[in-house]
Design a protein around this motif. Structure first.
Motif, short mmCIF file in Angstrom:
data_model
loop_
_atom_site.label_atom_id
_atom_site.label_comp_id
_atom_site.label_asym_id
_atom_site.label_seq_id
_atom_site.Cartn_x
_atom_site.Cartn_y
_atom_site.Cartn_z
N PHE A 154 -12.68 16.25 45.56
CA PHE A 154 -12.15 17.48 45.00
C PHE A 154 -11.28 17.05 43.82
O PHE A 154 -10.62 16.00 43.89
CB PHE A 154 -11.27 18.16 46.06
CG PHE A 154 -11.34 19.66 46.10
CD1 PHE A 154 -11.94 20.41 45.09
CD2 PHE A 154 -10.79 20.36 47.18
CE1 PHE A 154 -12.00 21.80 45.15
CE2 PHE A 154 -10.84 21.75 47.24
CZ PHE A 154 -11.45 22.47 46.23
N HIS B 267 -5.50 29.15 40.10
CA HIS B 267 -4.81 30.45 40.15
C HIS B 267 -4.03 30.75 38.87
O HIS B 267 -3.84 31.92 38.51
CB HIS B 267 -3.84 30.50 41.35
CG HIS B 267 -4.45 30.12 42.67
ND1 HIS B 267 -5.80 30.19 42.92
CD2 HIS B 267 -3.87 29.66 43.82
CE1 HIS B 267 -6.02 29.79 44.18
NE2 HIS B 267 -4.88 29.46 44.74
N TYR C 43 -15.19 24.62 41.46
CA TYR C 43 -14.16 25.44 42.09
C TYR C 43 -13.84 26.54 41.10
O TYR C 43 -13.66 26.27 39.90
CB TYR C 43 -12.92 24.59 42.37
CG TYR C 43 -11.68 25.36 42.80
CD1 TYR C 43 -11.25 25.33 44.13
CD2 TYR C 43 -10.92 26.10 41.90
CE1 TYR C 43 -10.11 26.02 44.54
CE2 TYR C 43 -9.79 26.79 42.29
CZ TYR C 43 -9.39 26.74 43.61
OH TYR C 43 -8.25 27.42 43.99
N TRP D 69 -17.28 26.75 44.79
CA TRP D 69 -16.17 26.74 45.74
C TRP D 69 -15.16 27.80 45.28
O TRP D 69 -14.37 27.55 44.36
CB TRP D 69 -15.54 25.35 45.73
CG TRP D 69 -15.10 24.80 47.05
CD1 TRP D 69 -15.76 23.89 47.80
CD2 TRP D 69 -13.86 25.09 47.75
NE1 TRP D 69 -15.02 23.60 48.93
CE2 TRP D 69 -13.87 24.32 48.92
CE3 TRP D 69 -12.78 25.93 47.50
CZ2 TRP D 69 -12.83 24.34 49.85
CZ3 TRP D 69 -11.73 25.97 48.42
CH2 TRP D 69 -11.78 25.18 49.58
N ASP E 97 -11.96 30.54 45.69
CA ASP E 97 -10.64 30.44 46.34
C ASP E 97 -9.75 31.55 45.82
O ASP E 97 -9.53 31.60 44.62
CB ASP E 97 -10.04 29.08 46.02
CG ASP E 97 -8.97 28.63 47.00
OD1 ASP E 97 -8.95 29.11 48.14
OD2 ASP E 97 -8.15 27.79 46.61
N ARG F 141 -14.98 31.78 51.09
CA ARG F 141 -13.71 32.43 50.81
C ARG F 141 -13.81 33.75 50.05
O ARG F 141 -12.84 34.21 49.44
CB ARG F 141 -12.78 31.45 50.10
CG ARG F 141 -12.46 30.27 51.01
CD ARG F 141 -11.29 29.45 50.53
NE ARG F 141 -10.95 28.46 51.56
CZ ARG F 141 -9.92 27.66 51.50
NH1 ARG F 141 -9.10 27.71 50.47
NH2 ARG F 141 -9.68 26.80 52.46
N GLU G 193 -8.52 23.99 55.62
CA GLU G 193 -7.75 23.38 54.53
C GLU G 193 -6.51 22.68 55.08
O GLU G 193 -5.66 23.32 55.66
CB GLU G 193 -7.36 24.47 53.53
CG GLU G 193 -6.46 23.98 52.40
CD GLU G 193 -6.28 25.02 51.29
OE1 GLU G 193 -7.13 25.90 51.12
OE2 GLU G 193 -5.25 24.93 50.59
#
Ligand code: H79
Length: 430
Positions: A31, A93, A135, A196, A198, A233, A249
């Protein structure tokens, strides 16, 4: 009678297994969390934790310049560690994009480095033979239409305040942005092996599948990349095929996770030190043995490990990360046969104290990982007459076996622990 579950796609279980087969086999991935948060170097959630405004966060954009970025080096380190795939934060984010998106200026191409960092990453990891994953953060603390909620940096204590706060913000517009960006990622970088996403947080002042239009988003992704594997997710738990695998996680599962009594695919994601983004002063680094146990234990329960590196803002893996990747690589170099293609041991085979078992169903080899090195001998209950040959995996040296009175098998091991972090015994089963 178990109720038939809702499905989004018409794929047979055999087709699903085939689509996931490389990933189930490979077991171990890297990752990579890289973004503007690597500059303050104190956690990727810093904008939230310290309630930093967009204007105060701007200095990290203005000073972002990873002049030492060389993804071929990253890929070589991942490969040498025994990792077979890698997943990078195209956007976290904070909303900053490492890729060159048409739909925002909040991206690497508009910083001093002036490059699509994802494009170079994809080329480099592909060149080293690794599978690639993106991601993508569903959450976006920078986009002006993303509504302020309970995990937003600007969150408030009075739940009724949100309506007033969100005047002028429009999730419909954010959804368009989200679809546009995911479409770019699924279109402009060739084959993408994994997505991925999130993350969702349903409930009051949260975000769920309606906010992302998850069903349509997933349909678009699978249409553009038919072979892709997608995590869980998107808040599509109502659908049997709303995610290909679950994602524990930063914790260990006690056993192989199930859904309606059926074992499901899973991948735990873990950090070296706690934070995902580069955290200069963090002191809570796991050691090589702990990290190897994370990997072996995952495989022993039928799962994968996605192990994170947080590169520095100059674009390097710091020394502590390199040390651990090298340490794991040393072990993997001689023991990877106990990882790739392996899973939980067949039912009925008991794990001796201080060991973990992995098993390759194709070769019928059982692997006994000696976490705490035994004195002279180790006993395996129930294996009498079931093992053709036994050896240490790291050097292929024979280990003598004897039947015990109680139907077990005793294996003699040298008194001195071999010079390998976790010695593995390979048993060829009948
Ligand atoms: O990208 C990495 C993390 O930044 C992200 N996922 C990995 C891969 C992640 N971090 N935290 N989480 C996902 C789950 C969020 C948990 C919490 Fe909270 C956020 C705990 C406290 C703040 C949300 C708000 C849940 C409780 C309060």
């Amino acid at each position: 009678q178990v109720q038939a579950q809702k499905k989004i796609f018409n794929e047979t279980p055999e087709q699903t297994e085939k689509r996931l087969s490389w990933w189930v086999h490979d077991r171990f991935g890297m990752f990579i969390h890289w973004g503007l948060y690597s500059l303050p170097a104190r956690h990727e959630w810093i904008k939230n934790y310290e309630r930093i405004t967009d204007s105060a966060y701007q200095k990290y954009f203005d000073n972002f310049n990873p002049d030492l970025y060389n993804p071929r080096e990253w890929a070589r380190m991942a490969k040498a560690a025994g990792m077979k795939y890698a997943v990078i934060t195209t956007k976290h984010h904070e909303g900053f994009c490492l890729f060159d998106s048409k739909y925002t200026d909040y991206k690497a191409t508009k910083t001093a480095i002036k490059k699509d960092l994802v494009r170079e990453w994809v080329d480099a990891f592909r060149a080293e033979g690794l599978k690639i994953g993106f991601y993508y953060s569903l959450i976006d603390w920078h986009h002006p239409d993303f509504t302020i909620d309970r995990v937003h940096p600007q969150r408030v204590s009075d739940p009724k305040e949100y309506e007033r706060l969100n005047k002028g913000r429009d999730m419909e517009k954010y959804r368009t942005y989200l679809f546009n960006q995911v479409r770019e990622l699924m279109t402009n970088y060739g084959k993408v092996d994994m997505l991925w996403t999130d993350f969702s947080y349903p409930g009051a002042n949260g975000k769920d599948h309606n906010d992302w239009n998850s069903v349509e988003l997933l349909k678009m992704v699978r249409k553009l990349q038919p072979g892709i594997i997608v995590n869980d997710r998107l808040d599509l738990g109502d659908y049997e095929d709303g995610g290909d695998f679950v994602t524990p996680e930063q914790y260990k599962v006690s056993e192989w996770p199930t859904r309606n009594g059926k074992r499901i695919h899973w991948e735990t994601c873990q950090t070296f030190s706690g934070s995902w983004g580069y955290y200069r002063d963090e002191t809570t680094w796991k050691d090589n043995k702990q990290l190897l146990v994370l990997l072996i234990e995952s495989v022993s329960k039928g799962g994968n490990l996605l192990l994170n590196v947080g590169p520095t803002s100059r674009g390097l893996f710091d020394a502590r990360a390199q040390e651990r990747l090298q340490g794991m690589g040393e072990w993997m170099k001689v023991n990877s046969r106990a990882v790739y293609g392996c899973t939980e041991a067949p039912a009925g085979i008991q794990r001796p104290d201080n060991t973990l078992l992995t098993y390759n169903p194709d070769t019928k080899r059982l692997y006994v990982h000696l976490l705490d090195y035994p004195l002279q001998r180790i006993e395996l209950p129930g294996l009498k007459g079931k093992v053709r040959y036994a050896q240490f995996l790291h050097d292929g040296s024979e280990l003598k076996m004897r039947d015990t009175d109680k139907g077990g098998l005793a294996i003699d091991v040298p008194v001195r622990k071999p010079d390998v972090e976790i010695p593995v015994i390979e048993l060829m089963l009948e």
